[in-house]
Write a protein that holds these residues in place. Sequence first.
Motif, PDB file in Angstrom:
ATOM      1  N   ALA A  40      45.293  64.197  43.631  1.00 50.18           N
ATOM      2  CA  ALA A  40      44.749  63.296  42.620  1.00 50.18           C
ATOM      3  C   ALA A  40      43.569  62.521  43.203  1.00 50.18           C
ATOM      4  CB  ALA A  40      45.831  62.331  42.145  1.00 50.18           C
ATOM      5  N   ARG A  41      42.494  62.425  42.437  1.00 48.43           N
ATOM      6  CA  ARG A  41      41.343  61.634  42.849  1.00 48.43           C
ATOM      7  C   ARG A  41      41.245  60.403  41.961  1.00 48.43           C
ATOM      8  NH1 ARG A  41      34.862  62.924  42.253  1.00 48.43           N
ATOM      9  NH2 ARG A  41      34.179  60.851  42.922  1.00 48.43           N
ATOM     10  N   PRO A  42      41.421  59.210  42.524  1.00 45.08           N
ATOM     11  CA  PRO A  42      41.319  58.012  41.701  1.00 45.08           C
ATOM     12  C   PRO A  42      39.880  57.740  41.283  1.00 45.08           C
ATOM     13  CG  PRO A  42      41.620  57.413  44.007  1.00 45.08           C
ATOM     14  CD  PRO A  42      41.763  58.906  43.922  1.00 45.08           C
ATOM     15  N   ALA A  43      39.720  56.873  40.289  1.00 44.51           N
ATOM     16  CA  ALA A  43      38.382  56.470  39.855  1.00 44.51           C
ATOM     17  C   ALA A  43      37.702  55.627  40.917  1.00 44.51           C
ATOM     18  CB  ALA A  43      38.478  55.705  38.536  1.00 44.51           C
ATOM     19  N   SER A  44      38.492  54.872  41.674  1.00 40.69           N
ATOM     20  CA  SER A  44      37.989  54.076  42.788  1.00 40.69           C
ATOM     21  C   SER A  44      39.186  53.655  43.623  1.00 40.69           C
ATOM     22  CB  SER A  44      37.223  52.837  42.299  1.00 40.69           C
ATOM     23  OG  SER A  44      38.118  51.881  41.736  1.00 40.69           O
ATOM     24  N   LEU A  45      38.906  53.123  44.801  1.00 41.88           N
ATOM     25  CA  LEU A  45      39.950  52.623  45.696  1.00 41.88           C
ATOM     26  C   LEU A  45      39.579  51.213  46.136  1.00 41.88           C
ATOM     27  CD1 LEU A  45      42.441  52.930  47.595  1.00 41.88           C
ATOM     28  CD2 LEU A  45      40.858  53.875  49.293  1.00 41.88           C
ATOM     29  N   THR A  46      40.524  50.278  45.988  1.00 41.07           N
ATOM     30  CA  THR A  46      40.336  48.925  46.500  1.00 41.07           C
ATOM     31  C   THR A  46      41.421  48.619  47.511  1.00 41.07           C
ATOM     32  OG1 THR A  46      39.304  48.112  44.456  1.00 41.07           O
ATOM     33  CG2 THR A  46      40.265  46.465  45.934  1.00 41.07           C
TER      34      THR A  46
ATOM     35  N   THR B 256      33.715  63.170  48.830  1.00 36.94           N
ATOM     36  CA  THR B 256      34.112  63.204  47.414  1.00 36.94           C
ATOM     37  C   THR B 256      33.332  62.230  46.540  1.00 36.94           C
ATOM     38  OG1 THR B 256      35.851  61.550  47.744  1.00 36.94           O
ATOM     39  CG2 THR B 256      36.452  63.872  48.065  1.00 36.94           C
ATOM     40  N   GLY B 257      32.618  61.292  47.154  1.00 41.43           N
ATOM     41  CA  GLY B 257      31.916  60.278  46.379  1.00 41.43           C
ATOM     42  C   GLY B 257      32.809  59.157  45.884  1.00 41.43           C
ATOM     43  N   LEU B 258      34.020  59.045  46.445  1.00 42.18           N
ATOM     44  CA  LEU B 258      34.937  57.995  46.017  1.00 42.18           C
ATOM     45  C   LEU B 258      34.395  56.628  46.405  1.00 42.18           C
ATOM     46  CD1 LEU B 258      37.721  57.111  44.883  1.00 42.18           C
ATOM     47  CD2 LEU B 258      38.632  57.409  47.205  1.00 42.18           C
ATOM     48  N   ARG B 259      34.237  55.750  45.420  1.00 40.27           N
ATOM     49  CA  ARG B 259      33.767  54.386  45.676  1.00 40.27           C
ATOM     50  C   ARG B 259      34.931  53.537  46.164  1.00 40.27           C
ATOM     51  NH1 ARG B 259      29.166  52.848  42.667  1.00 40.27           N
ATOM     52  NH2 ARG B 259      29.472  50.791  43.613  1.00 40.27           N
ATOM     53  N   THR B 260      34.676  52.745  47.207  1.00 34.97           N
ATOM     54  CA  THR B 260      35.717  51.937  47.831  1.00 34.97           C
ATOM     55  C   THR B 260      35.273  50.493  47.942  1.00 34.97           C
ATOM     56  OG1 THR B 260      36.422  53.864  49.123  1.00 34.97           O
ATOM     57  CG2 THR B 260      37.212  51.723  49.856  1.00 34.97           C
ATOM     58  N   LEU B 261      36.224  49.581  47.718  1.00 37.20           N
ATOM     59  CA  LEU B 261      35.996  48.141  47.841  1.00 37.20           C
ATOM     60  C   LEU B 261      36.988  47.566  48.827  1.00 37.20           C
ATOM     61  CD1 LEU B 261      34.875  45.329  46.894  1.00 37.20           C
ATOM     62  CD2 LEU B 261      36.611  45.405  45.075  1.00 37.20           C
ATOM     63  N   VAL B 262      36.511  46.727  49.734  1.00 38.43           N
ATOM     64  CA  VAL B 262      37.365  45.949  50.623  1.00 38.43           C
ATOM     65  C   VAL B 262      37.279  44.499  50.158  1.00 38.43           C
ATOM     66  CG1 VAL B 262      37.723  45.139  52.985  1.00 38.43           C
ATOM     67  CG2 VAL B 262      37.080  47.519  52.559  1.00 38.43           C
ATOM     68  N   LEU B 263      38.404  43.961  49.702  1.00 40.03           N
ATOM     69  CA  LEU B 263      38.447  42.616  49.113  1.00 40.03           C
ATOM     70  C   LEU B 263      39.508  41.798  49.831  1.00 40.03           C
ATOM     71  CD1 LEU B 263      38.393  41.690  45.348  1.00 40.03           C
ATOM     72  CD2 LEU B 263      40.210  40.803  46.815  1.00 40.03           C
TER      73      LEU B 263
ATOM     74  N   ASP C  31      34.030  44.018  37.914  1.00 35.17           N
ATOM     75  CA  ASP C  31      32.641  44.389  38.218  1.00 35.17           C
ATOM     76  C   ASP C  31      32.586  45.681  39.030  1.00 35.17           C
ATOM     77  OD1 ASP C  31      31.739  42.168  36.880  1.00 35.17           O
ATOM     78  OD2 ASP C  31      31.349  40.980  38.686  1.00 35.17           O
ATOM     79  N   PHE C  32      33.451  45.778  40.029  1.00 34.60           N
ATOM     80  CA  PHE C  32      33.461  46.974  40.874  1.00 34.60           C
ATOM     81  C   PHE C  32      33.876  48.203  40.079  1.00 34.60           C
ATOM     82  CE2 PHE C  32      36.097  49.716  43.694  1.00 34.60           C
ATOM     83  CZ  PHE C  32      35.048  50.279  44.422  1.00 34.60           C
ATOM     84  N   TRP C  33      34.912  48.058  39.261  1.00 34.45           N
ATOM     85  CA  TRP C  33      35.371  49.191  38.455  1.00 34.45           C
ATOM     86  C   TRP C  33      34.276  49.668  37.505  1.00 34.45           C
ATOM     87  CZ3 TRP C  33      40.726  46.709  36.901  1.00 34.45           C
ATOM     88  CH2 TRP C  33      41.577  46.748  38.028  1.00 34.45           C
ATOM     89  N   ASN C  34      33.577  48.735  36.873  1.00 40.25           N
ATOM     90  CA  ASN C  34      32.503  49.128  35.956  1.00 40.25           C
ATOM     91  C   ASN C  34      31.419  49.918  36.680  1.00 40.25           C
ATOM     92  OD1 ASN C  34      33.848  47.820  33.881  1.00 40.25           O
ATOM     93  ND2 ASN C  34      32.588  45.966  33.989  1.00 40.25           N
ATOM     94  N   GLN C  35      31.062  49.446  37.882  1.00 40.42           N
ATOM     95  CA  GLN C  35      30.041  50.150  38.661  1.00 40.42           C
ATOM     96  C   GLN C  35      30.528  51.535  39.069  1.00 40.42           C
ATOM     97  OE1 GLN C  35      29.060  47.564  41.959  1.00 40.42           O
ATOM     98  NE2 GLN C  35      28.672  45.825  40.600  1.00 40.42           N
ATOM     99  N   ALA C  36      31.794  51.616  39.477  1.00 39.12           N
ATOM    100  CA  ALA C  36      32.332  52.906  39.914  1.00 39.12           C
ATOM    101  C   ALA C  36      32.343  53.921  38.779  1.00 39.12           C
ATOM    102  CB  ALA C  36      33.741  52.711  40.470  1.00 39.12           C
ATOM    103  N   GLU C  37      32.605  53.469  37.570  1.00 37.39           N
ATOM    104  CA  GLU C  37      32.689  54.397  36.449  1.00 37.39           C
ATOM    105  C   GLU C  37      31.337  55.000  36.121  1.00 37.39           C
ATOM    106  OE1 GLU C  37      34.773  52.529  33.213  1.00 37.39           O
ATOM    107  OE2 GLU C  37      36.534  52.149  34.464  1.00 37.39           O
TER     108      GLU C  37
END
Length: 292
Positions: A131-137, A227-234, A282-288
Amino acid sequence: MSTPRFLTLPPGVSRTTVETSRGPFAALEALPGSRVPERCPALLVPGLTGSKEDFLAMLPTLAASGRRVVAIDMRGQHQTPGPDDPDAYGRAALGGDLVALLEALGPDPVHLVGHSFGGLVAREAVLAGPARPASLTLMSSGPAAVTGNSADKARALKDAIPELGMAAIWSIGLEPDYVAGGVQAEILAFLKERTLGNSEAGLVGMSREILTAPDRVDELAKHCGDTGLRTLVLYGEDDDVWDPRVQAEMAERLNAARVVIPSAAHSPAWEAPETTAAALSDFWNQAEHTLK
């Protein structure tokens, strides 16, 4: 240990069970006011001694942008059943559960958020595929095992459970501190229910895992690059589990976005829920925008 900001469910949030190929998972589900999601859903994963309720304060804000947002109890946590074998709570096995959850919440790609130990588990899910998520935080999580005082606490919990049991640990070590700190009766009752509801085997197994987790940041960085998966470290500016400097370095190694939440420590989802929810949205919107 994290404490939910409140327990009364706000409008648009309900208790549910997510059925997967690996069993049922207790969850809190938030939907937008229209009840019709317009964006990719999100899956929120708690830390070792946490539960789905740790995210309660920010669920309505996250859903308001048009998303279905689901916070879960991992296997053995609070209201999700789990086996009585500590070996069943390895990072790979728990990551497999998240893969099943991502599939169950589809067909749209799902934004994956892991808090603390949940971040280590989320990393396993991403690296395992398919499974490839839309993004990872990775929220208040680190590159490898905890160290210092945090390691001492995890080790003490792991060693004390077989000898004392969680009922005694609650009565002797936890409840007096909560009472002395002025925790409200409603929250105190919830904390007791959650503490005693957790699988003792699960707490032992997950404590062992958080003490031995290897550094897999370079593997994750390569996976995200491929894979181009966008990642956020928060993380909170005063995080006292993984040092903020360590998390900043991890973000750099991952080539990830980074957000530091002011006036927050290890649990920004309840210490600063609106700020944290805004950063995630904000991050999710950018990732989409970059999803193929």
